[in-house]
Design a protein around this motif. Structure first.
Motif, short mmCIF file in Angstrom:
data_model
loop_
_atom_site.label_atom_id
_atom_site.label_comp_id
_atom_site.label_asym_id
_atom_site.label_seq_id
_atom_site.Cartn_x
_atom_site.Cartn_y
_atom_site.Cartn_z
N ILE A 1 0.84 -1.20 0.00
CA ILE A 1 0.00 0.00 0.00
C ILE A 1 0.87 1.24 0.00
O ILE A 1 0.56 2.24 -0.67
N GLN A 2 1.98 1.19 0.72
CA GLN A 2 2.90 2.34 0.73
C GLN A 2 3.50 2.57 -0.65
O GLN A 2 3.75 3.71 -1.03
N ARG A 3 3.72 1.49 -1.40
CA ARG A 3 4.24 1.67 -2.76
C ARG A 3 3.21 2.38 -3.64
O ARG A 3 3.58 3.23 -4.46
N PHE A 4 1.95 2.05 -3.47
CA PHE A 4 0.90 2.78 -4.20
C PHE A 4 0.94 4.26 -3.84
O PHE A 4 0.83 5.13 -4.71
N GLN B 1 4.50 10.69 -6.83
CA GLN B 1 5.27 10.99 -8.03
C GLN B 1 4.37 11.36 -9.20
O GLN B 1 4.69 12.24 -10.00
N SER B 2 3.23 10.69 -9.27
CA SER B 2 2.30 10.94 -10.38
C SER B 2 0.87 10.76 -9.86
O SER B 2 0.36 9.63 -9.83
N PRO B 3 0.24 11.84 -9.41
CA PRO B 3 -1.09 11.75 -8.81
C PRO B 3 -2.10 11.05 -9.72
O PRO B 3 -2.15 11.30 -10.93
#
Length: 244
Positions: free
Chosen positions: A48-51, A57-59
């Motif tokens: 989830i933190q990776r998401f 970086q890119s909303p």
């Protein structure tokens, strides 16, 4: 009512903690007696933190369709945007998750994006690996739907059927019962849609196709994902294309 006495506050805190512990213990005991245990959602915290790092970086776009659920979604994360074009989707499948994991991370994996729709694939690991009763799965799904509609009253929810597989033939009757209950939930709520990704994988005699899986006979290969994507796209386009 305002409580100023420190001893009283401390006592109430102890009582609250005791109640929480007793409730948690009783839930765990009930699970043990029923022959299952809900996996700890914390095992997916890094995913989830990776998401969330990706979003920094890119909303991700608002008013899109969130795709979430277990590994059948996760392995589709990269291809889903092209497979479902021109629909705007946010792929957020994570690992071998179960329905309770989506419930636990719902705010961070779906609601945070203020989506116009949420698509969920869970039940495969619940029934096929963790022996979670269908009553529990259905209750969790209903809670998820309730939370989505409480925050996003007009959002559509798409519930995918559990797919059949060679690896999980033994638990397929249980999954079929769960699919029927998913259908009942959708039939009772005009904002909930059931997507049948099971029937397209079955042969004329009712057995599952054998050439749609990778070596583990559980996860889909390219042919399997072509069928999967077409089934999902047909339903989503019918209801979501008008919002693009």
């Amino acid at each position: 009512m305002t409580i100023n006495n420190k001893n009283t506050v401390r006592m109430l805190s102890v009582v609250a903690a005791a109640i929480w512990l007793a409730t948690s213990t009783s839930v765990l005991q009930a699970q043990a007696e029923a022959g299952y245990e809900l996996p700890d959602p914390a095992r997916y915290e890094e995913a989830i933190q990776r998401f969330e790092a990706m979003d920094e970086q890119s909303p991700a776009p608002e008013d899109a369709i969130v795709l979430t659920g277990s590994s059948s979604i996760m392995f589709w994360n990269n291809d889903a945007p092209d497979d479902l074009a021109p629909l705007t989707v946010i792929p957020r499948g994570f690992g071998g998750s179960v329905m309770n994991d989506v419930l636990h991370f719902l705010d961070r994996v779906a609601l945070t994006y203020k989506p116009r729709a949420v698509l969920i694939y869970e039940g495969d690991n619940d029934t096929g690996r963790n022996n979670i009763p269908n009553d529990v799965i259905v209750e969790q799904l209903q809670t998820i739907i309730g939370r989505i509609h409480a925050e996003l009253p007009e959002a559509r929810v798409y519930v995918l059927s559990v797919k059949p597989s060679v690896a999980r033939q033994a638990t397929w009757p249980i999954a079929q019962d769960l699919n029927a209950r998913y259908q009942q939930i959708a039939a009772a709520d005009p904002l909930v849609y059931y997507i049948d990704v099971a029937t397209p994988f079955l042969q004329a005699d009712g057995s599952v196709m054998t050439d749609i899986f990778v070596a583990d006979n559980l996860h889909l290969n390219e042919k399997g994902y072509d069928i999967w994507a077409a089934s999902i796209r047909e339903v989503l386009m019918a209801h979501e294309a008008q919002y693009e």
